[in-house]
Design a protein around this motif. Structure first.
Motif, PDB file in Angstrom:
ATOM      1  N   GLU A 178       0.784  -1.237   0.055  1.00  0.00           N
ATOM      2  CA  GLU A 178      -0.003  -0.074  -0.039  1.00  0.00           C
ATOM      3  C   GLU A 178       0.962   1.256   0.032  1.00  0.00           C
ATOM      4  OE1 GLU A 178      -3.123   0.152   2.822  1.00  0.00           O
ATOM      5  OE2 GLU A 178      -3.626  -1.917   2.750  1.00  0.00           O
ATOM      6  N   TYR A 179       0.098   2.370  -0.461  1.00  0.00           N
ATOM      7  CA  TYR A 179       0.957   3.410  -0.588  1.00  0.00           C
ATOM      8  C   TYR A 179       0.166   4.525   0.173  1.00  0.00           C
ATOM      9  CZ  TYR A 179       4.017   1.233  -3.898  1.00  0.00           C
ATOM     10  OH  TYR A 179       4.904   0.445  -4.493  1.00  0.00           O
ATOM     11  N   ASN A 180       0.711   5.393   1.102  1.00  0.00           N
ATOM     12  CA  ASN A 180       0.043   6.320   1.604  1.00  0.00           C
ATOM     13  C   ASN A 180       0.914   7.814   1.328  1.00  0.00           C
ATOM     14  OD1 ASN A 180      -1.937   5.062   3.446  1.00  0.00           O
ATOM     15  ND2 ASN A 180      -0.158   4.198   4.600  1.00  0.00           N
ATOM     16  N   GLU A 181       0.133   8.755   0.994  1.00  0.00           N
ATOM     17  CA  GLU A 181       0.650  10.073   0.515  1.00  0.00           C
ATOM     18  C   GLU A 181       0.416  11.166   1.671  1.00  0.00           C
ATOM     19  OE1 GLU A 181      -1.653  11.259  -2.747  1.00  0.00           O
ATOM     20  OE2 GLU A 181      -1.026   9.643  -4.248  1.00  0.00           O
ATOM     21  N   ASN A 182       1.531  11.780   1.855  1.00  0.00           N
ATOM     22  CA  ASN A 182       1.632  12.870   2.625  1.00  0.00           C
ATOM     23  C   ASN A 182       2.753  13.910   1.988  1.00  0.00           C
ATOM     24  OD1 ASN A 182       1.665  14.463   4.955  1.00  0.00           O
ATOM     25  ND2 ASN A 182       2.101  12.698   6.340  1.00  0.00           N
ATOM     26  N   TRP A 183       2.653  15.120   2.623  1.00  0.00           N
ATOM     27  CA  TRP A 183       3.669  16.038   2.190  1.00  0.00           C
ATOM     28  C   TRP A 183       4.211  16.913   3.292  1.00  0.00           C
ATOM     29  CZ3 TRP A 183       3.086  21.436   3.183  1.00  0.00           C
ATOM     30  CH2 TRP A 183       1.710  21.562   3.708  1.00  0.00           C
ATOM     31  N   PHE A 184       5.283  17.621   2.919  1.00  0.00           N
ATOM     32  CA  PHE A 184       5.833  18.816   3.873  1.00  0.00           C
ATOM     33  C   PHE A 184       6.621  19.763   3.290  1.00  0.00           C
ATOM     34  CE2 PHE A 184       9.291  15.552   3.425  1.00  0.00           C
ATOM     35  CZ  PHE A 184      10.419  16.245   3.417  1.00  0.00           C
ATOM     36  N   SER A 185       6.903  20.942   3.885  1.00  0.00           N
ATOM     37  CA  SER A 185       7.703  21.983   3.281  1.00  0.00           C
ATOM     38  C   SER A 185       8.511  22.545   4.389  1.00  0.00           C
ATOM     39  CB  SER A 185       6.960  22.922   2.433  1.00  0.00           C
ATOM     40  OG  SER A 185       6.094  23.571   3.236  1.00  0.00           O
ATOM     41  N   VAL A 186       9.568  23.256   4.247  1.00  0.00           N
ATOM     42  CA  VAL A 186      10.411  23.893   5.131  1.00  0.00           C
ATOM     43  C   VAL A 186      10.747  25.244   4.440  1.00  0.00           C
ATOM     44  CG1 VAL A 186      12.469  23.550   6.415  1.00  0.00           C
ATOM     45  CG2 VAL A 186      11.323  21.675   6.179  1.00  0.00           C
ATOM     46  N   SER A 187      10.612  26.399   4.971  1.00  0.00           N
ATOM     47  CA  SER A 187      10.877  27.502   4.397  1.00  0.00           C
ATOM     48  C   SER A 187      12.454  27.738   4.323  1.00  0.00           C
ATOM     49  CB  SER A 187      10.309  28.733   5.270  1.00  0.00           C
ATOM     50  OG  SER A 187      10.811  28.733   6.500  1.00  0.00           O
ATOM     51  N   SER A 188      12.889  28.709   3.563  1.00  0.00           N
ATOM     52  CA  SER A 188      14.119  29.137   3.314  1.00  0.00           C
ATOM     53  C   SER A 188      14.614  29.862   4.513  1.00  0.00           C
ATOM     54  CB  SER A 188      14.460  30.013   2.063  1.00  0.00           C
ATOM     55  OG  SER A 188      13.600  30.891   2.216  1.00  0.00           O
ATOM     56  N   GLU A 189      13.668  30.613   5.309  1.00  0.00           N
ATOM     57  CA  GLU A 189      13.956  31.142   6.408  1.00  0.00           C
ATOM     58  C   GLU A 189      14.496  30.249   7.597  1.00  0.00           C
ATOM     59  OE1 GLU A 189      11.377  31.723   4.614  1.00  0.00           O
ATOM     60  OE2 GLU A 189      11.615  33.727   4.013  1.00  0.00           O
ATOM     61  N   GLU A 190      13.871  29.125   7.748  1.00  0.00           N
ATOM     62  CA  GLU A 190      14.297  28.281   8.607  1.00  0.00           C
ATOM     63  C   GLU A 190      15.429  27.779   8.474  1.00  0.00           C
ATOM     64  OE1 GLU A 190      14.083  25.606  12.115  1.00  0.00           O
ATOM     65  OE2 GLU A 190      12.514  27.398  11.456  1.00  0.00           O
TER      66      GLU A 190
END
Length: 260
Positions: A178-190
């Protein structure tokens, strides 16, 4: 309803960690405020209606079980329904506010068809394997750019695992087949705040065997231009250092107390 577009203005996308931190702070602040008011009002009534020995039982309007405290003339009923009305407004407002933010967390920020990065994440006893769109594979460390939405498809090669990072507030089941989708992002400021390279710990949150506690990894976020240079140098079907050199190996027999 909060429009998710408000939360995703170009590079100012809201990371999941920021959204969850905001929800927590709002609920904590509002809960503290309402709790303080309720406790203060209760204590004031305790003092106001205390038995000082001068009360006449004939004038005491005692409540009856199962009966609304309408009282004589209705002042008690007004207070009752006013409190109900205010409580309903607060609760409904919180539900609408939180639901709008959680919709954004579920769907993620909108990007162009070729604007996001999709990475396959495979769990195995006891480490993580990351496969990039060009076929390049990394073991133990996921390297991604800042200011980009990173889509991950999480699965497993053997038993149930759970891919997650507490710092990024992401968590997905890794289930064979099975495949579970998710996402994330990190700002350049961080990234800049961490000295030009932001790192986050990856853990397995599903008990998967004697090496479960050692099943750790790392997400490394670097500026986008640096990542593009790094990614351009990766060839198809190339592979980084092995799990052993990445420090995620685990001797299951040693953990279980059985000599090799």
């Amino acid at each position: 309803m909060i429009d998710p577009v408000i939360l995703q203005q170009g590079s100012d996308w809201r990371a999941q960690a920021e959204v969850f931190d905001e929800i927590f702070f709002v609920f904590l602040a509002l809960g503290t405020l309402v709790g303080t008011i309720v406790v203060a009002y209760t204590l004031w009534n305790v003092y106001k209606y205390r038995d000082d020995g001068d009360r006449s039982d004939e004038k005491f309007d005692a409540p009856t079980v199962g009966e609304l405290p309408t009282g004589q003339g209705g002042p008690k009923a007004k207070k009752l329904f006013l409190s109900f009305g205010l409580s309903a407004i607060v609760v409904i407002s919180l539900v609408v506010y939180a639901y709008g933010l959680l919709l954004y967390v579920e769907d993620g920020p909108s990007v162009q068809d070729d604007g996001d990065i999709e990475i396959l994440v495979e769990g195995q006893q006891y480490g993580w394997v990351y496969e990039y769109p060009n076929g390049h594979t990394e073991r133990g460390e996921l390297i991604v750019p800042a200011d980009q939405r990173i889509d991950i498809n999480v699965t497993s090669q053997d038993v149930w695992h759970n891919f997650g990072s507490s710092e990024l507030r992401i968590k997905s089941d890794a289930i064979p087949g099975e495949y579970n989708e998710n996402w994330f992002s990190v700002s350049s400021e961080e990234v800049e705040a961490q000295g030009g390279e932001a790192t986050y710990t990856v853990e397995c949150f599903e008990l998967c065997g004697p090496g479960h506690s050692a099943m750790k990894g790392q997400i490394t976020v670097i500026p986008e231009d640096e990542w593009e240079e790094w990614y351009a140098d990766t060839g198809e079907d190339s592979e980084s250092e092995s799990i052993e050199s990445a420090g995620v190996t685990f001797d299951a027999s040693a953990a279980s107390g059985v000599s090799a």
